[in-house]
Scaffold this active site. Structure first.
Site, short mmCIF file in Angstrom:
data_model
loop_
_atom_site.label_atom_id
_atom_site.label_comp_id
_atom_site.label_asym_id
_atom_site.label_seq_id
_atom_site.Cartn_x
_atom_site.Cartn_y
_atom_site.Cartn_z
N TYR A 119 0.86 -1.19 0.00
CA TYR A 119 0.00 0.00 0.00
C TYR A 119 0.89 1.24 0.00
CZ TYR A 119 -3.28 3.59 1.41
OH TYR A 119 -4.04 4.73 1.45
N GLU A 207 -3.62 7.42 -4.30
CA GLU A 207 -3.59 6.17 -3.54
C GLU A 207 -3.35 4.98 -4.46
OE1 GLU A 207 -7.30 4.51 -1.85
OE2 GLU A 207 -6.23 4.46 0.06
#
Ligand code: ADP
Ligand code: MG
Length: 396
Positions: A119, A207
């Site tokens: 992530y 993101e």
């Protein structure tokens, strides 16, 4: 403003970030041609909607056993079959709400051999007043769950705006993601590249979930969610062109035409307020008296009669609105202008729900007089508290 994954990847590719080859389609008839342009033998068919959690999402019309909104396909025929099944159907994910979103576009992408899912995001960290990276080895899943259950697995790295992403910063991020060998070298160039994209394009969120290490040891951006600061769009015509209005709330689009700060919410009391702080306070006090606001709406400091009229129309067009509270403190904004706007709007669109108006400040007496003489059924209030109680009572 949000954009689709395939658009975000194009933007990032322009800065040199490693993304897979892919083709966006809107018609299942284009699926075969799209797949033939990719290397194969593994393909991924990805729903393009402005919401995350697509992989684990469910298509409303397809029954509980159907696959989700991101599907692996092992042949060109498989790509075509999945594209036919997905297009035009409604995908419900954690982020879409119960009503889901219709999938009108698919991204057919080269399938990657994944060793690890990581992530990585860049955001504006208001707590430290800086742009910050958030990195975690626990990619591919809900980062909110990781944050709640294993917060020690999330690393937050604020960036000094004068220095940008330094070698030391890139090393820290590489360590946080446990990168080595070629993946580490890829990371050392990728982090500053992403930061440059974020700054140059005035993003408010970038993101990447997941950023992957492939079995060949290289890094790849596998998913990308990008939001832009709407107040900076005027200097990015290229980004503005990526806007997909079909993904946005119709009322919010209308509001943006008049330069109104409007956010649709779930409650039933429509609010028209000037100043973001007063708008927040108005929403709070509605909640205090037991109701929920239907929207946030700041008409701004020097709104014209036309702007007020359009704001009022946007509120009344919302079928959830069971009552309206107008709360204006006239500083630069004059109360008589607000009153004229309200009266003009009511005359034009009618008034089917209770309306409570609280005016204070510049030209307040003229404003009240205009409302009184309008012959319209308007309840006036003396202060914020009184106004909130009156509208909550009227809505019942
Ligand atoms: P979402 O976050 O909306 O569910 P993602 O793009 O993150 O959508 O895809 C979900 C999962 O599907 C990823 O975590 C990854 O495991 C897999 N996936 C997505 N794109 C590819 C790809 N090009 N190749 C292989 N697997 C993929
Ligand atoms: Mg994802």
């Amino acid at each position: 403003m949000n954009i689709h994954e395939y658009q975000a990847k194009q933007v990032l590719k322009g800065f040199g970030a490693p993304v897979a080859e892919g083709v966006a389609i809107t018609d299942a008839g284009e699926a075969e041609k799209a797949a033939r342009m990719l290397p194969g033998p593994l393909y991924v068919v990805k729903s393009q909607i402005h919401a995350g959690g697509r992989g684990k999402g469910k298509f409303k019309e397809l029954g509980p056993d159907a696959k989700g909104g991101v599907r692996l396909a092992k042949s060109i025929e498989d790509v075509v079959a999945n594209a036919k099944e997905m297009l035009g159907h409604t995908l419900v994910t954690k982020q879409t709400g119960e009503s889901g979103k219709q999938v009108n576009r698919l991204y057919i992408e080269d399938g990657a051999d994944i060793a690890r899912e990581l992530y990585l995001s860049i955001l504006v960290d208001r707590a430290v007043g800086k742009v910050a990276f958030v990195a975690s080895t626990e990619g591919g899943m809900d980062i909110e769950t990781v944050a709640a259950e294993t917060p020690e697995k999330i690393v937050n790295l604020p960036i000094d705006p004068t220095a940008g992403v330094t070698e030391a910063d890139a090393s820290k991020l590489s360590d946080a993601l446990k990168l080595d060998g070629e993946a580490r070298a890829d990371g050392m160039t990728l982090f500053p590249t992403l930061y440059k994209a974020f700054m140059d394009k005035d993003m408010s969120l970038l993101e990447i979930n997941p950023l992957i290490v492939m079995t060949n040891g290289r890094l790849r951006v596998l998913d990308a969610k990008v939001s832009f600061d709407s107040n900076a769009l005027f200097r990015h015509d290229d980004i503005k062109a990526l806007r997909d209005e079909t993904e946005e709330d119709a009322k919010e689009i209308e509001a943006s035409k008049y330069d109104l700060a409007y956010i649709a919410l779930d409650g039933d009391i429509g609010c028209m307020v000037n100043g973001a702080g007063l708008a927040m306070a108005t929403m709070d006090i509605i909640k205090l008296y037991g109701k929920e606001p239907a929207n946030f709406l700041d008409v701004g400091g020097g709104a014209s009669k036309e702007k007020v009229t359009s704001a009022f129309k946007i509120i009344t067009a919302d079928p959830n609105v069971k009552g309206i509270l107008v709360n204006i403190f006239g500083g630069i904004m004059r109360c008589d202008v607000i009153a004229e706007g309200v009266v003009a709007a009511v005359k034009e669109v009618g008034l089917k729900v209770p309306l409570v108006v609280r005016l204070e400040g510049t030209n307040v007496d003229q404003g009240k007089q205009i409302l009184d003489q309008s012959g319209l059924d308007i309840t006036s209030a003396d202060d914020l508290d009184d106004a909130a109680q009156k509208i909550v009572k009227a809505v019942g």
